[in-house]
Write an enzyme that holds these catalytic residues in place. Sequence first.
Site, PDB file in Angstrom:
ATOM      1  CE  LYS A 189      -2.045  -1.149   4.063  1.00 40.69           C
ATOM      2  NZ  LYS A 189      -1.515  -2.282   3.998  1.00 40.69           N
ATOM      3  NE  ARG A 201       1.842  -4.918  11.081  1.00 41.93           N
ATOM      4  CZ  ARG A 201       2.829  -4.683  10.613  1.00 41.93           C
ATOM      5  NH1 ARG A 201       3.922  -4.924  11.104  1.00 41.93           N
ATOM      6  NH2 ARG A 201       2.894  -4.037   9.298  1.00 41.93           N
ATOM      7  NE  ARG A 221       5.465   0.005  10.013  1.00 39.93           N
ATOM      8  CZ  ARG A 221       4.519  -0.371   9.335  1.00 39.93           C
ATOM      9  NH1 ARG A 221       4.415   0.438   8.040  1.00 39.93           N
ATOM     10  NH2 ARG A 221       3.523  -0.810   9.666  1.00 39.93           N
ATOM     11  NE  ARG A 262      -4.923  -1.309   9.973  1.00 37.58           N
ATOM     12  CZ  ARG A 262      -4.012  -0.874   9.015  1.00 37.58           C
ATOM     13  NH1 ARG A 262      -4.236   0.383   8.553  1.00 37.58           N
ATOM     14  NH2 ARG A 262      -2.806  -1.695   8.992  1.00 37.58           N
ATOM     15  NE  ARG A 313       7.556  -2.067   6.369  1.00 36.09           N
ATOM     16  CZ  ARG A 313       6.120  -2.234   6.522  1.00 36.09           C
ATOM     17  NH1 ARG A 313       5.323  -1.749   5.269  1.00 36.09           N
ATOM     18  NH2 ARG A 313       5.858  -2.847   7.497  1.00 36.09           N
TER      19      ARG A 313
END
Length: 220
Positions: A21, A175, A164, A94, A133
């Site tokens: 995203k 998640r 993160r 969400r 990432r």
Amino acid sequence: MKDRKDFNVNIVLMGCPGAGKGTQSAKLQDEFQLKHISTGDVLRAEIASGSELGKKISGIIENGNLVPDELMISMLENIVKSTDKGIIFDGFPRTVAQAEALDAMMKRLGREITEVIMIDLPESEVVSRITSRRQCKKCGAILHVNPEAPLTKCPACGGELYTRADDTAEHVKRRLEVYHNDTLPVKNYYLNSGKYVEIKGNQTPEKVFEDIVNVIKKAK
Ligand code: AP5
Ligand code: MG
């Protein structure tokens, strides 16, 4: 043909953690001159500011849970009101309650969601993508690194790269659970709206982008 910069769109970009995203939003923002609103980035900025609110929400986010709907909706409304540009909503809504609130807010502001684009990624790819990432503190670029030989500086601007806090394998699992329980029902909310389209996420970023651009062009 209409110039790409003339498109007036308000896009909801959906997808599980790691679907791409943020990567696609950055490209779409440049291509169509849109305002990119990532609710995850908004919340992380609040935490980084050291505010009382930031302190309250940091544990929620780091553990992979959702911040309360009312809080998220009120934070979002202020940002939407601050721009006349078309918007990419990345990571919002969400929950079904957020989707309903978004429709009501857009109506109040004389705007509407024009496309809902789901980037569909097989779960088997999520953990490896997310644990590889890194993000740049300076320019916000999202990078995919080799964990064996990690980069330390952003190749684009030289900024410091960070991982993160919610990007560990354990937090990604939580998640994904939250995504299944709370966010997938949002797909059903939009399914018969005539605005919902799915794009295959396990293609190169360039091909995913091409598919999204085609959806936007076709809708106009
Ligand atoms: P958020 O920041 O939105 O995280 P997320 O939904 O888990 O999604 P990610 O940002 O992890 O993934 P992405 O889809 O953006 O993928 P990316 O492009 O980075 O939310 C974080 C937290 O904030 C939530 O858990 C919650 O606590 C809270 N929150 C946020 N919004 C909320 C809301 N509305 N209500 C309540 N709470 C909220 O790509 C991932 C990696 O893959 C990168 O390394 C990238 O380089 C790579 N990659 C991307 N595309 C490709 C491709 N096509 N091929 C190969 N690699 C690719
Ligand atoms: Mg993101």
